[in-house]
Every structure is written in C-alpha cells, then in structure tokens.
Scaffold this motif. Structure first.
Motif, mmCIF file in Angstrom:
data_model
loop_
_atom_site.group_PDB
_atom_site.id
_atom_site.type_symbol
_atom_site.label_atom_id
_atom_site.label_comp_id
_atom_site.label_asym_id
_atom_site.label_seq_id
_atom_site.Cartn_x
_atom_site.Cartn_y
_atom_site.Cartn_z
ATOM 1 N N LEU A 54 36.292 42.330 42.366
ATOM 2 C CA LEU A 54 35.350 41.574 41.541
ATOM 3 C C LEU A 54 33.914 41.830 41.994
ATOM 4 O O LEU A 54 33.026 42.116 41.179
ATOM 5 C CB LEU A 54 35.666 40.076 41.630
ATOM 6 N N TRP A 55 33.677 41.760 43.292
ATOM 7 C CA TRP A 55 32.341 41.968 43.862
ATOM 8 C C TRP A 55 31.825 43.368 43.537
ATOM 9 O O TRP A 55 30.703 43.541 43.062
ATOM 10 C CB TRP A 55 32.411 41.740 45.362
ATOM 11 N N THR A 56 32.652 44.366 43.781
ATOM 12 C CA THR A 56 32.233 45.760 43.570
ATOM 13 C C THR A 56 31.950 46.045 42.102
ATOM 14 O O THR A 56 30.935 46.673 41.765
ATOM 15 C CB THR A 56 33.321 46.714 44.090
ATOM 16 N N ARG A 57 32.831 45.574 41.217
ATOM 17 C CA ARG A 57 32.631 45.840 39.790
ATOM 18 C C ARG A 57 31.377 45.146 39.258
ATOM 19 O O ARG A 57 30.685 45.688 38.387
ATOM 20 C CB ARG A 57 33.858 45.384 39.000
ATOM 21 N N LEU A 58 31.068 43.963 39.782
ATOM 22 C CA LEU A 58 29.851 43.274 39.352
ATOM 23 C C LEU A 58 28.603 44.040 39.779
ATOM 24 O O LEU A 58 27.646 44.193 39.003
ATOM 25 C CB LEU A 58 29.813 41.848 39.912
ATOM 26 N N LEU A 59 28.607 44.525 41.014
ATOM 27 C CA LEU A 59 27.445 45.271 41.493
ATOM 28 C C LEU A 59 27.295 46.609 40.770
ATOM 29 O O LEU A 59 26.191 47.147 40.671
ATOM 30 C CB LEU A 59 27.544 45.507 43.005
ATOM 31 N N GLN A 60 28.409 47.143 40.254
ATOM 32 C CA GLN A 60 28.357 48.411 39.529
ATOM 33 C C GLN A 60 28.057 48.229 38.045
ATOM 34 O O GLN A 60 27.775 49.215 37.361
ATOM 35 C CB GLN A 60 29.692 49.147 39.684
ATOM 36 N N SER A 61 28.108 46.991 37.563
ATOM 37 C CA SER A 61 27.880 46.760 36.142
ATOM 38 C C SER A 61 26.429 47.044 35.780
ATOM 39 O O SER A 61 25.524 47.018 36.628
ATOM 40 C CB SER A 61 28.229 45.309 35.779
ATOM 41 N N THR A 62 26.185 47.319 34.507
ATOM 42 C CA THR A 62 24.833 47.620 34.051
ATOM 43 C C THR A 62 24.036 46.358 33.749
ATOM 44 O O THR A 62 22.813 46.438 33.597
ATOM 45 C CB THR A 62 24.878 48.497 32.789
ATOM 46 N N ILE A 89 33.895 43.105 32.808
ATOM 47 C CA ILE A 89 34.281 44.167 33.730
ATOM 48 C C ILE A 89 35.791 44.357 33.653
ATOM 49 O O ILE A 89 36.478 43.673 32.883
ATOM 50 C CB ILE A 89 33.863 43.834 35.181
ATOM 51 N N GLN A 90 36.317 45.282 34.458
ATOM 52 C CA GLN A 90 37.753 45.501 34.568
ATOM 53 C C GLN A 90 38.182 45.178 36.002
ATOM 54 O O GLN A 90 37.513 45.573 36.958
ATOM 55 C CB GLN A 90 38.105 46.965 34.246
ATOM 56 N N LEU A 91 39.284 44.456 36.143
ATOM 57 C CA LEU A 91 39.838 44.156 37.457
ATOM 58 C C LEU A 91 41.226 44.757 37.581
ATOM 59 O O LEU A 91 42.007 44.734 36.628
ATOM 60 C CB LEU A 91 39.904 42.642 37.685
ATOM 61 N N THR A 92 41.522 45.278 38.754
ATOM 62 C CA THR A 92 42.810 45.930 38.999
ATOM 63 C C THR A 92 43.757 44.963 39.688
ATOM 64 O O THR A 92 43.406 44.349 40.695
ATOM 65 C CB THR A 92 42.626 47.182 39.872
ATOM 66 N N SER A 93 44.974 44.815 39.143
ATOM 67 C CA SER A 93 45.973 43.948 39.767
ATOM 68 C C SER A 93 46.721 44.719 40.850
ATOM 69 O O SER A 93 46.473 45.900 41.084
ATOM 70 C CB SER A 93 46.942 43.421 38.709
ATOM 71 N N GLY A 96 48.283 48.105 40.049
ATOM 72 C CA GLY A 96 47.420 49.215 39.667
ATOM 73 C C GLY A 96 46.929 49.188 38.242
ATOM 74 O O GLY A 96 46.163 50.056 37.839
ATOM 75 N N VAL A 97 47.358 48.194 37.462
ATOM 76 C CA VAL A 97 46.955 48.110 36.061
ATOM 77 C C VAL A 97 45.618 47.369 35.972
ATOM 78 O O VAL A 97 45.417 46.340 36.625
ATOM 79 C CB VAL A 97 48.014 47.379 35.222
ATOM 80 N N GLU A 98 44.700 47.886 35.165
ATOM 81 C CA GLU A 98 43.402 47.261 34.995
ATOM 82 C C GLU A 98 43.433 46.284 33.819
ATOM 83 O O GLU A 98 44.033 46.564 32.781
ATOM 84 C CB GLU A 98 42.311 48.308 34.783
ATOM 85 N N HIS A 99 42.783 45.147 34.018
ATOM 86 C CA HIS A 99 42.744 44.106 33.004
ATOM 87 C C HIS A 99 41.302 43.704 32.742
ATOM 88 O O HIS A 99 40.483 43.667 33.672
ATOM 89 C CB HIS A 99 43.546 42.881 33.462
ATOM 90 N N PRO A 100 40.950 43.388 31.513
ATOM 91 C CA PRO A 100 39.581 42.944 31.212
ATOM 92 C C PRO A 100 39.314 41.573 31.818
ATOM 93 O O PRO A 100 40.207 40.714 31.869
ATOM 94 C CB PRO A 100 39.542 42.910 29.685
#
Length: 257
Positions: A54-62, A89-93, A96-100
């Motif tokens: 969650l942290w990484t995807r937020l920092l990578q978001s535009t 964003i997308q989170l990985t469970s 390995g499946v990504e979910h919105p």
C-alpha cells in the motif's frame, strides 16, 4: 467522546464469508511529519494484502505529483472537487493476484509523504504496532514486517477496534518523556504450530473495551458439549429390567385350593 467510542464509530472491519477473510479498517500514522496531518484511515483492506505494498503503490501513484499539462495547469493545485477523490491503485494479495483498491489518503498528506519519504527504501523504515494493556508511562510497541500479509503481523496481537500502524524513519526512543520498548515480532515454531492461515490463532479484537461475544464465549463449552459426558435417559435405563422382565423373574403364587 472517548477514543474507544470514536474508533468504534469509524470501524468498518467485516468478515467476508465468500472469501473467508477479514477486511480491515487500518490506520496509518507517520509521527515524524509533525502534529498536523500525519495519519489517515483506510477501509476495505484485505488481511492477505501488505501494508508495505500500500505504501509503495501510493508513493508511486501520479496523484499529488507536481507537473503541468499542455494548458499550463499545475496538478499540484488540483480542482477543489478532486481533493477528496480516492487514489486508485492495485494491491497484490498473498496469492500474487492484483486487486483494485481505492485509498482514502488526503492529497495533502500524500504530497508530504512523497516529499519526505519518496527516497527512503521500504526496508529502511521502522513499522510498529502498539502493544495494548501496557502502562501509559511504559509505551511498548511490536515490530511489523510490511512485506508480509497483514494477518501474519496481527498474530497474538490485541487491537482496539482496528489496527493502527506507525511508520518511522528512525525507531523512537521515547514518547512523552517515557522510554519506548520495542519488541520483536512473534516467530511461530514449526514444531509446535501449523503454519497455515486456517490454523493460526485469531487476533483478539476489543470493541469498546469489551471482547467480542464470539471470543468471550470461546473458552466455554456449548450446552451440547457440556452434556456430552452425561448419559441420556434412555442410556441410563438400559441397565434396568423392564416391567415384564422384572415380573418374569418373580415366583408366582399357587392358586388357592
């Protein structure tokens, strides 16, 4: 309003029976930012997802990134209506499946995180959860591994309504003038514990200071179980002769002459 009641009102944690998993409300606090806007609450966070993801995807978001479009509009000064829009964003469970996922982080806080933490690797940050039922003058925390599913990090933890996770660049040494104790996370023994999610002990969730009804009754046998060791009426009578059998064994009197 007491903190416990406030947390109860915002808690949206639920059990998703279709997927057999907890969907948590999670609070993230970044104390080093200061006393202003330094925390936010997420809802709909599946326990198989990772807070580090969650942290990484937020920092990578535009969202919250300063850049101008062809018309010279600066997106760091967004439209008033867009300030409260979720960050998608997308989170990985754990499979390995990504979910919105739609994050509720305020745009202003996201911009601050990108500025202050954007260059800090995830593994260099200190992730903590406060240990409940400890004296206020002895603040105690347990380390959290942000790269592991949330359910594994809440093992043997007691949470008040929902977990609050603290993120630091450097581990705190004192809070409010009191020395901080940081414990290592519990490591399951492969010899004594089964390493499967279904067999893990549940996280104790305290709602308004009271354990949930299901947990409070967990140590008490059900009525059927309590009676399991007692014979039923039919079983109790199995060793006794019937009326006909009792009469058959009694001698009959000869008829009068």
């Amino acid at each position: 309003m007491s903190p416990g009641i406030q947390r109860h009102k915002v808690n949206k944690t639920l059990w998703a029976s279709s997927r057999s998993r907890l969907v948590w409300t999670v609070e993230i606090v970044v104390p080093e930012i200061g006393a202003g806007l330094n925390k936010w609450i997420e809802t709909g966070f599946h326990d198989v997802c990772r807070v580090g993801d969650l942290w990484t995807r937020l920092l990578q978001s535009t969202r919250g990134t300063r850049r101008a479009d062809a018309d010279g509009i600066d997106e760091a000064q967004p439209r008033k209506r867009a300030r409260n829009d979720p960050v998608r964003i997308q989170l990985t469970s754990d499979d390995g499946v990504e979910h919105p996922f739609s994050s509720a982080i305020p745009l202003e806080l996201l911009q601050t995180l990108k500025s202050d933490f954007g260059q800090t690797p995830l593994e260099d940050l200190v992730w903590l959860i406060r240990v409940q039922d400890t004296p206020a003058n002895k603040p105690t925390f347990c380390k959290v591994n942000p790269s592991e599913p949330l359910y594994t990090q809440l093992r043997y933890q007691t949470v008040l309504e929902f977990p609050t996770i603290y993120v630091y660049k450097q581990a705190p040494t004192e809070i409010g003038g009191h020395v901080v104790t940081i414990e290592e996370p519990h490591v399951a023994s492969t010899e004594t514990e089964v390493d499967t999610k279904s067999d893990l002990p549940i996280t104790e969730v305290v709602s308004g200071g009271e354990p949930m009804a299901e947990e409070a009754c967990a140590g008490e046998p059900m009525v059927e179980e309590a009676c399991a060791g007692e014979p039923t009426a039919e079983e109790a009578c199995e060793g006794e002769p019937t009326a006909e059998e009792a009469c058959a064994s009694e001698p009959t009197e000869p008829p009068p002459a």
